[in-house]
Design an enzyme around this catalytic site. Structure first.
Site, PDB file in Angstrom:
ATOM      1  N   GLY A  45      22.103  24.284  18.871  1.00  0.00           N
ATOM      2  CA  GLY A  45      21.603  24.181  20.236  1.00  0.00           C
ATOM      3  C   GLY A  45      22.029  25.409  21.007  1.00  0.00           C
ATOM      4  N   CYS A  96      31.008  24.882  20.329  1.00  0.00           N
ATOM      5  CA  CYS A  96      30.080  25.565  21.229  1.00  0.00           C
ATOM      6  C   CYS A  96      30.084  27.052  20.903  1.00  0.00           C
ATOM      7  CB  CYS A  96      30.534  25.340  22.675  1.00  0.00           C
ATOM      8  SG  CYS A  96      29.482  26.138  23.897  1.00  0.00           S
ATOM      9  N   LEU A  97      28.900  27.646  20.837  1.00  0.00           N
ATOM     10  CA  LEU A  97      28.819  29.073  20.501  1.00  0.00           C
ATOM     11  C   LEU A  97      29.527  29.938  21.542  1.00  0.00           C
ATOM     12  CD1 LEU A  97      25.116  29.324  19.229  1.00  0.00           C
ATOM     13  CD2 LEU A  97      27.205  29.193  17.858  1.00  0.00           C
ATOM     14  N   GLU A 139      23.787  20.388  25.486  1.00  0.00           N
ATOM     15  CA  GLU A 139      22.994  21.495  26.041  1.00  0.00           C
ATOM     16  C   GLU A 139      22.631  21.246  27.502  1.00  0.00           C
ATOM     17  OE1 GLU A 139      23.065  24.118  24.368  1.00  0.00           O
ATOM     18  OE2 GLU A 139      23.789  23.086  22.580  1.00  0.00           O
ATOM     19  N   HIS A 142      25.210  22.303  29.782  1.00  0.00           N
ATOM     20  CA  HIS A 142      25.225  23.751  30.027  1.00  0.00           C
ATOM     21  C   HIS A 142      24.370  24.130  31.236  1.00  0.00           C
ATOM     22  CE1 HIS A 142      27.590  25.688  26.949  1.00  0.00           C
ATOM     23  NE2 HIS A 142      26.981  25.052  25.965  1.00  0.00           N
TER      24      HIS A 142
HETATM   25 ZN    ZN Z   1      27.646  24.795  24.043  1.00  0.00          ZN
END
Ligand code: ZN
Length: 182
Positions: A45, A96-97, A139, A142
């Site tokens: 995501g 989380c990226l 997401e 975010h």
């Molecule tokens: Zn994330």
């Protein structure tokens, strides 16, 4: 185009993102770029704030998850609104990226109802549960300026403080292009 991924500590990740107006940007192109960026980082995501854009759009692709129904869970969510969340909370270890190398258990309701525009600007209203709901909730957070670490206990946050501080200084090598906060 592959964007660098914004790391923890950048103010864009804490901002509530704004709606996108139809025709304002090429959402199909942006979706493609977001998928490319996400796939290059092995993510499932990615939300627009994570590439520095404070707009309400995120993409998901559950195909790396070996679970029934995830193979075709590849979607673009524009101006999404979670209308309802229901069923019991369940815990799952999230990552989380934008927060590389940190994984913590987050508790969220199991199911939800969401309304959004797809990449053709068709209004959709759908119900999701389990892992799909989980990815959407992460997401969706975010675009509201919320990170999974915000859901942790005060103690957990305290324990993570040093790690998060070093991420915000770019002292991390996740194996994909990142943007280090000033
Ligand atoms: Zn994330």
């Amino acid at each position: 185009m592959i964007y660098p991924i914004v790391l923890y500590g950048d103010p864009v990740l804490k901002q509530k993102a704004r709606d996108i107006e139809q025709g304002e940007i090429d959402v199909k192109q942006l979706a493609e770029d977001m998928f490319d960026t996400m796939h290059a980082a092995n993510g499932i995501g990615l939300a627009a704030p994570q590439i520095g854009k404070s707009i309400r759009m995120f993409v998901v692709d559950g195909s790396p998850i070996e679970e029934e129904g995830m193979q075709d869970f590849k979607k673009v969510f524009i101006n999404a609104e979670i209308l309802e969340e229901y069923d019991d909370d369940w815990g799952f270890e999230e990552g989380c990226l934008s927060i590389p190398e940190v994984r913590e258990t987050v508790h969220r309701p199991e199911a939800l109802l969401i309304r959004y525009y797809d990449e053709d600007w068709t209004l959709q209203e759908e119900e999701y549960e389990g892992m799909k709901a989980r990815i959407i909730q992460h997401e969706y957070d975010h675009i509201d300026g919320i990170l999974f670490t915000d859901h942790l206990s005060t103690l957990k946050k305290k324990l993570l403080k040093g790690k998060l501080s070093s991420i915000s200084k770019g002292r991390v090598q996740p194996g994909y292009k990142v943007r280090i906060p000033n």
